[in-house]
Write a protein that holds these residues in place. Structure first.
Motif, PDB file in Angstrom:
ATOM      1  N   VAL A   1       0.881  -0.989   0.292  1.00 46.54           N
ATOM      2  CA  VAL A   1      -0.035  -0.109  -0.250  1.00 46.54           C
ATOM      3  C   VAL A   1       0.932   0.973  -0.151  1.00 46.54           C
ATOM      4  N   SER A   2       0.054   3.156  -0.778  1.00 49.19           N
ATOM      5  CA  SER A   2       0.999   3.669  -0.472  1.00 49.19           C
ATOM      6  C   SER A   2       1.228   4.207   1.365  1.00 49.19           C
ATOM      7  N   PRO A   3       2.216   4.775   1.423  1.00 49.91           N
ATOM      8  CA  PRO A   3       2.927   4.777   2.439  1.00 49.91           C
ATOM      9  C   PRO A   3       2.195   6.162   3.629  1.00 49.91           C
ATOM     10  N   TRP A   4       1.231   6.177   2.541  1.00 49.14           N
ATOM     11  CA  TRP A   4       0.464   7.735   3.846  1.00 49.14           C
ATOM     12  C   TRP A   4      -0.168   6.767   4.330  1.00 49.14           C
ATOM     13  N   LEU A   5      -0.415   5.192   4.045  1.00 52.97           N
ATOM     14  CA  LEU A   5      -1.879   4.483   4.190  1.00 52.97           C
ATOM     15  C   LEU A   5      -0.827   4.023   5.697  1.00 52.97           C
ATOM     16  N   THR A   6       0.296   4.353   5.778  1.00 49.18           N
ATOM     17  CA  THR A   6       1.094   3.443   7.112  1.00 49.18           C
ATOM     18  C   THR A   6       1.121   4.231   7.933  1.00 49.18           C
TER      19      THR A   6
END
Ligand code: ADP
Ligand code: MG
Length: 589
Positions: free
Chosen positions: A79-84
């Motif tokens: 997933v995108s780092p923004w989601l983590t």
């Protein structure tokens, strides 16, 4: 126009940061990015070390947690780092809560060693856990992107970091000046804050978690900027570095969290380039020059650079009470004449020393009762037993009928007991107004988050209004904005009375309030106590000055060597042969 003068330095710095990508060479922009990243961690240390007094040698471990957890989630789930980001924050927050819960119980050297222990522990965990890439770490961590733009370039990354930092700086500053922030700044004196109802351990833990969250956030930024995560930037060296930067900047204010990294990172960069060129030697020479500069710096500015520099900058004015009336709810006082405090067979031993034994007496609502006796008679100990600071060895204490011997100071404060301390317990650097506002703690509700998000403004205003009212009442209204430590000792005692009054007490316990006051001030204090009595407040007062006591109080309890030797009206006690013999020989002079 419109902008308060003390905001101008921050606005100027902000403008310079925003313009830097256009005006500065790339290496400066890159440097600014690292400064911002470090400042986020240091801001947590300003709260944890500067405000609460917990010196953390393990902060880099939380940075590492944020970095590793986010890197693993991004790689594992694609997933995108923004989601983590939430996962990174959750990991550092939960770890902060667990580690903090264990750590804040420690004190002194053990506390410092404790922070080192978990700092090292997590470092080796990162290095030795299967799946974390060992001490080589994890490469190929996806970078941050927004709207198709990579944030790996120094300029967008630097702007992102400083945007995050700006939000945290505003939140932290707002928090520090809120109701919860005042309590946080007073946590170094847990006995005092607890006696006004603050849950000091819980509040400390919240600060600990906040600092861990700041670090975790920096770790997340780190991982997805560098694209590589390995243990070494999260070891004990890095932790010492963060602490070092925070101390150099000054842990007393959020500005120090920015100044420290700015000075240290800039100096390092400059020395790295300049010194070997000058001397023709490389290696550790840079570190030595750096160390010498730092020692010089700390000698000139022991509280760090921020207070040193702020002398030349416009000052934030001390908090002031709102001019419009803002009232806090008041408690209903017990009916005059009812039993408010009942002490039965109370005893306290300190090892072999019997400080109190078999002491019994009552205080009825609406009375002023004096507790007198020679030094060491046990008066302050009795105060500490009644207010829950110390557990009694034997006997019972009731307040409005409820047994309180096993209750916490907080619970007893909630019953309407407020006190002053024989050895004043004020926060000397906080203003008189702020000190008194702590007394009103139990009359408000807003917590740390509300304070940081400026949601507690109304309650803050009410607390400050109440604090000013009590300062006016005791005659210290004009000193509201002065640091409490700047008052004469006698006035500090009076300030403590104002703080106790801010709690809206039904029982006010004053331990030698008139010590250090001049005659006129004593008369003013006596007038105040009479006025309180006329308003239904009950007062138990320890006092040495017999003239002061005899003309003021309804009843006197006399202690000697920890036992009650007499009780009665001032006249009865004055004539009691045991009292004359033991203590009051010179009274009729
Ligand atoms: P007073 O306030 O009447 O002057 P205190 O209550 O302060 O007296 O002290 C009563 C006795 O108890 C003294 O002998 C004092 O040394 C002792 N004492 C008070 N607090 C402690 C403590 N925390 N530990 C050991 N001894 C104490
Ligand atoms: Mg005493």
């Amino acid at each position: 126009m419109g902008v308060p003068a003390h905001h101008i330095p921050a606005l100027v710095v902000g403008a310079m940061i925003v313009l830097a990508p256009w005006l500065m060479p790339v290496w400066v922009v890159t440097l600014l990015g690292y400064i911002g990243l470090n400042a986020i961690v240091c801001l947590g240390l300003v709260l944890l070390t500067g405000m609460v007094g917990i010196t953390s040698f393990g902060q880099a471990a939380f940075v590492g947690l944020g970095a590793y957890v986010s890197a693993l989630c991004v790689l594992g789930f694609g997933v995108s780092p923004w989601l983590t980001l939430p996962a990174a924050l959750a990991a550092s927050g939960v770890a902060g809560a667990l580690i903090g819960w264990l750590t804040i119980r420690l004190s002194g050297h053990y506390l410092v060693l404790g922070t080192m222990a978990w700092g090292l522990g997590l470092f080796y965990l990162f290095g030795n856990l299967q799946g974390l890439g060992g001490f080589n770490g994890i490469a190929g961590v996806p970078r941050l992107e927004a709207a198709g733009l990579s944030l790996v370039d120094p300029a967008p990354f630097m702007l992102l970091v400083w945007a995050v930092l700006a939000v945290l700086l505003v939140g932290t500053t707002t928090l520090i000046n809120s109701r919860a922030g005042r309590a946080i700044r007073a946590l170094r004196d847990p006995i005092m804050v607890e006696s006004f109802g603050v849950q000091s351990a819980t509040l400390k833990l919240k600060v600990f978690v906040a600092a861990a969250l700041f670090a975790g956030l920096a770790g997340w930024l780190h991982a997805h900027y560098l694209g590589h995560v390995s243990p070494s930037p999260f070891g004990i060296n890095a932790s010492v570095d963060y602490l070092f930067m925070a101390v150099i900047g000054g842990t007393g204010s959020p500005a120090g969290a920015v100044l420290g990294p700015a000075v240290v990172e800039s100096l390092r960069t400059l020395l790295r380039d300049a010194v070997p060129a000058l001397k023709g030697v490389g290696g550790n020479f840079e570190a030595i020059v750096f160390g010498a500069l730092v020692i010089l710096l700390l000698q000139r500015a022991s509280g760090g650079l921020a207070p040193y520099l702020s002398r030349w900058l416009p000052q934030r004015p001390p908090p002031r009470a709102p001019s419009a009336e803002q009232t806090l709810a008041r408690r209903s006082l017990p009916a005059t004449g009812s039993a408010l405090l009942e002490v039965r067979g109370l005893g306290k031993r300190f090892g072999g020393l019997v400080a109190l034994q078999g002491v019994s007496f009552d205080v009825r609502a609406g009375e002023i009762v004096a507790l007198i006796g020679p030094n060491g008679a046990g008066k302050s100990t009795l105060f500490n037993l009644v207010t829950g600071v110390l557990p009694p060895s034997e006997g019972e204490v009731r307040i409005q009928g409820s047994r309180i011997e096993s209750r916490s100071p907080r619970a007893i404060a909630a019953l309407g007991v407020a006190r002053t301390f024989q050895h004043v317990r004020l926060r000397p650097a906080m203003t008189c107004l702020e000190n008194v506002a702590i007394g009103a703690w139990l009359r408000g509700h807003s917590g740390v988050l509300a304070g940081a998000l400026a949601l507690s403004r109304r309650e803050d205003a009410q607390c400050l209004y109440e604090a000013q009212r009590q300062l006016d009442r005791v005659g210290l209204g004009a000193q509201a904005g002065a640091p409490a430590g700047s008052l004469a000792l006698g006035q500090q005692r009076v300030l403590e009375i104002a703080r106790a009054l801010a709690a809206d007490p039904s029982l006010l316990m004053l331990d030698e309030p008139a010590a250090g006051l001049r005659l006129q001030e004593k008369q003013a204090l006596a007038a105040l106590l009479r006025e309180l009595k006329s308003q239904g407040v009950t007062v138990l007062v320890v006092e040495h000055d017999m003239d002061f006591v005899m003309n003021l109080v309804d009843r006197v309890v006399v202690l000697q060597f920890g036992t009650r030797i007499a009780e009665g009206t001032p006249d009865e006690v004055r004539r009691d042969p045991r009292v004359i013999e033991a203590y009051l020989g010179g009274l009729d002079d």
